[in-house]
Write an enzyme that holds these catalytic residues in place. Sequence first.
Site, mmCIF file in Angstrom:
data_model
loop_
_atom_site.group_PDB
_atom_site.id
_atom_site.type_symbol
_atom_site.label_atom_id
_atom_site.label_comp_id
_atom_site.label_asym_id
_atom_site.label_seq_id
_atom_site.Cartn_x
_atom_site.Cartn_y
_atom_site.Cartn_z
ATOM 1 C CG ASN A 1 -1.697 1.180 1.580
ATOM 2 O OD1 ASN A 1 -1.653 1.997 0.717
ATOM 3 N ND2 ASN A 1 -2.519 1.392 2.612
ATOM 4 C CE LYS B 1 -0.342 3.330 4.612
ATOM 5 N NZ LYS B 1 -0.107 3.375 6.449
ATOM 6 C CG HIS C 1 -5.914 1.873 5.189
ATOM 7 N ND1 HIS C 1 -5.481 2.968 6.062
ATOM 8 C CD2 HIS C 1 -4.966 1.050 5.051
ATOM 9 C CE1 HIS C 1 -4.430 2.561 6.484
ATOM 10 N NE2 HIS C 1 -3.988 1.518 5.865
ATOM 11 C CD GLU D 1 -3.066 5.511 6.886
ATOM 12 O OE1 GLU D 1 -2.909 5.597 5.438
ATOM 13 O OE2 GLU D 1 -2.097 5.037 7.426
ATOM 14 C CD GLU E 1 -3.738 -2.414 7.203
ATOM 15 O OE1 GLU E 1 -2.532 -2.598 6.822
ATOM 16 O OE2 GLU E 1 -4.274 -1.343 6.931
ATOM 17 N N GLY F 1 2.348 2.109 10.825
ATOM 18 C CA GLY F 1 3.221 3.156 10.769
ATOM 19 C C GLY F 1 4.128 3.419 12.032
ATOM 20 C CB SER G 1 4.803 -2.164 12.028
ATOM 21 O OG SER G 1 4.459 -0.866 12.309
HETATM 22 P P1 PGA Z 1 2.738 0.149 7.727
HETATM 23 O O1 PGA Z 1 1.289 0.431 6.898
HETATM 24 O O2 PGA Z 1 3.240 -1.048 6.952
HETATM 25 O O3 PGA Z 1 3.693 1.412 7.194
HETATM 26 O O4 PGA Z 1 2.437 0.031 8.994
HETATM 27 C C1 PGA Z 1 0.291 -0.809 6.997
HETATM 28 C C2 PGA Z 1 -0.780 -0.228 6.253
HETATM 29 O O5 PGA Z 1 -1.506 0.856 6.700
HETATM 30 O O6 PGA Z 1 -1.517 -0.787 5.293
#
Ligand code: PGA
Length: 241
Positions: A8, A10, A93, A95, A160, A166, A204
């Site tokens: 992803n 983003k 997601h 976010e 997730e 992150g 992560s």
């Molecule tokens: P990350 O993000 O691997 O940077 O923790 C995962 C995601 O949001 O899909």
Amino acid sequence: MRPLIAGNWKMHGLTEDSAALARGIRAGLGDLSAEVLVCPPFTQIAAVAAILEGSGVAVGGQNFYPAPLGPHTGEISATMLRDLGARYVILGHSERRADQGETDAMVAAKVKAAVAAGLIPIVCVGETGAQRAAGQQEAVVGGQLAGSLGAEFAGVVAYEPIWAIGTGKVPTVADIRGMHAFIRAELVRLQPEGAGTRILYGGSVKPGNAAEILAVPEVGGALVGGASLVADDFLRIIAAA
Ligand code: PGA
């Protein structure tokens, strides 16, 4: 079923660096024992799909608007994603749930529109740190599954935990195993094809922890954010699968 390793990207990637990343992934692939997917921002999907054509790596989107076409200024449809070469789309997601106020009902509408357009939806669910501290993670994730997937879900679920995205923090293997078993049980209870739905872990995932996470029962792959922006890291995660 082969594990699915999905990147992803983003809101990362201008023309040059997206192309360099896609070329770097393509160059390092080797024999694929996993299914691999990258989800660039809208603006880079066509270019990345062209670079990855014939490599076995699929391309996907990160969102769309759930109407087939019409007066929706600034929006992009599922069919437009398909037209650019996308096969998958990430939906719901955390976010987007946080930044755009996306609700379970909106995600359910997008799931339906994705399938109608021939896209495979990847629906994200997960609890906040405060919800986990309060022991509410199963209630939260169960509610998201019941509200977001629709009646006959044909796609992928990604667990997730929001506090792991992150942050470099990862749940214990026991916690991942427990949540994935819970999600499997809910999918079987709620969905006619629930026994066969792939469940990814995201939050992560890095080259150093991928093998351990991917070995957990009911983990059918990974949704990778930050580490998917570095070709070598993403390739090492693919190799771990
Ligand atoms: P990350 O993000 O691997 O940077 O923790 C995962 C995601 O949001 O899909």
